[in-house]
Design an enzyme around this catalytic site. Structure first.
Site, PDB file in Angstrom:
ATOM      1  CG  ASN A 153      41.272  33.183  28.917  1.00  0.00           C
ATOM      2  OD1 ASN A 153      41.773  32.430  28.081  1.00  0.00           O
ATOM      3  ND2 ASN A 153      40.241  33.972  28.640  1.00  0.00           N
ATOM      4  CE  LYS A 196      41.674  37.335  27.290  1.00  0.00           C
ATOM      5  NZ  LYS A 196      40.931  38.554  27.175  1.00  0.00           N
ATOM      6  CG  HIS A 208      35.902  34.780  27.541  1.00  0.00           C
ATOM      7  ND1 HIS A 208      36.036  35.894  26.748  1.00  0.00           N
ATOM      8  CD2 HIS A 208      36.746  34.951  28.591  1.00  0.00           C
ATOM      9  CE1 HIS A 208      36.930  36.702  27.296  1.00  0.00           C
ATOM     10  NE2 HIS A 208      37.375  36.150  28.420  1.00  0.00           N
ATOM     11  CD  GLU A 213      38.437  37.979  24.692  1.00  0.00           C
ATOM     12  OE1 GLU A 213      39.038  36.895  24.586  1.00  0.00           O
ATOM     13  OE2 GLU A 213      38.853  38.915  25.404  1.00  0.00           O
ATOM     14  CD  GLU A 239      36.012  37.038  32.534  1.00  0.00           C
ATOM     15  OE1 GLU A 239      37.120  37.078  33.055  1.00  0.00           O
ATOM     16  OE2 GLU A 239      35.830  36.744  31.343  1.00  0.00           O
ATOM     17  N   GLY A 281      40.328  43.294  29.238  1.00  0.00           N
ATOM     18  CA  GLY A 281      41.426  43.717  28.364  1.00  0.00           C
ATOM     19  C   GLY A 281      41.505  45.225  28.166  1.00  0.00           C
ATOM     20  CB  SER A 319      41.469  45.287  33.810  1.00  0.00           C
ATOM     21  OG  SER A 319      41.153  45.472  32.431  1.00  0.00           O
TER      22      SER A 319
END
Ligand code: PEP
Length: 263
Positions: free
Chosen positions: A12, A14, A104, A106, A176, A182, A222
């Site tokens: 991904n 991003k 996701h 985010e 996740e 991240g 991560s």
């Protein structure tokens, strides 16, 4: 990892990388992993790259002669029409994509993607033969409070009908935990396995035993070359969704090799 399911590493990217970076990335990948290019049978694990939407066409052209799959990070909730700035599932499919990441954290946190919008995105994806990768996962407070399992099960339950439809093709769920995305703080492999087993059990109970057995479960948060094999060797984890470490093609190649080594 279970030999009946085809393992998958999904990158991904991003909102990262520009045109020239992507050209260089693909060149390096070709040099590092020649087995993913050319006419021999596709190697394992499957490799999926999800670039920013505007570069899907470029990636498709650069990887035309490869076994690398491409996916979108987003599809519109709407089929088509007057929706300025949106990109439909039909358009993404038209670019040759196979997958789309949906839900996701985010997008849930920064772009108000609620369960209803997620559900509509999954439906759009399925109508246009894209496989949704549904992301689920708890925040730190929920994990510390001991209710991560219930939280994730509620996220799955909110998508029951679209997941039932998706199960007719293949269910792909990425666990996740938000606190691991991240941050450099990855979940313990045993905890990720426990959650994957819970997700598989939920699918078995709420959809079907066959769907539970076939579902592809990814861990994300991560993941990097130094820790990927810890996840990959867990019985219910079939691959990874990788953000930061996927931006470096040499790291990506190292992770592919590491997974291939334990298959
Ligand atoms: C992600 O964005 O899905 C992700 C897992 O990111 P990272 O690997 O950087 O934690």
């Amino acid at each position: 990892m279970n030999s009946k399911r085809r393992p998958l590493l999904a990158a991904n990217w991003k909102q990262n990388l520009l045109w020239q970076d992507i050209e260089e990335y693909c060149e390096t990948l070709r040099a590092e992993m020649p087995e993913y290019f050319g006419e021999d049978e596709a190697p394992l694990p499957d490799l999926l790259i999800c670039p920013p939407l505007c570069y899907l066409g470029l990636l498709g052209a650069l990887l035309e002669d490869s076994h690398v799959l491409s996916g979108s990070q987003l599809v519109s909730t709407e089929d088509g029409g007057a929706f300025t700035g949106e990109v439909s599932a039909a358009m993404v499919a038209d670019l040759g994509c196979d997958y789309v990441i949906i839900g996701h954290s985010e997008r849930r946190q920064l772009f108000s993607d609620n369960e209803e919008r997620i559900s509509r995105r999954i439906q759009q994806a399925l109508e246009h033969d894209l496989l949704p990768i549904l992301c689920v996962g708890e925040d730190l407070e929920t994990r510390r409070g001991g209710s991560a399992g219930e939280y994730v099960q509620a996220q799955l339950a909110a998508q029951l009908e679209p997941l039932r439809t998706a199960a007719q093709q293949e269910l792909v769920i990425a666990y996740e935990p938000i606190w691991a995305i991240g941050t450099g703080e990855n979940a313990a492999a045993a905890d990720a396995q426990q959650m994957a087993a819970l997700i598989r059990g939920w699918i078995t109970s709420n959809i079907s035993a066959a769907a539970g057995e076939a579902a592809l479960l990814l861990y994300g948060g991560s993941v990097k070359p130094g820790n990927i094999s810890e996840y990959f060797t867990q019985p219910d984890i079939d691959g990874a969704l990788i953000g930061g470490a996927s931006l470096n093609p040499r790291d990506m190649a190292a992770m592919l090799r590491s997974c291939a080594g334990v298959l």
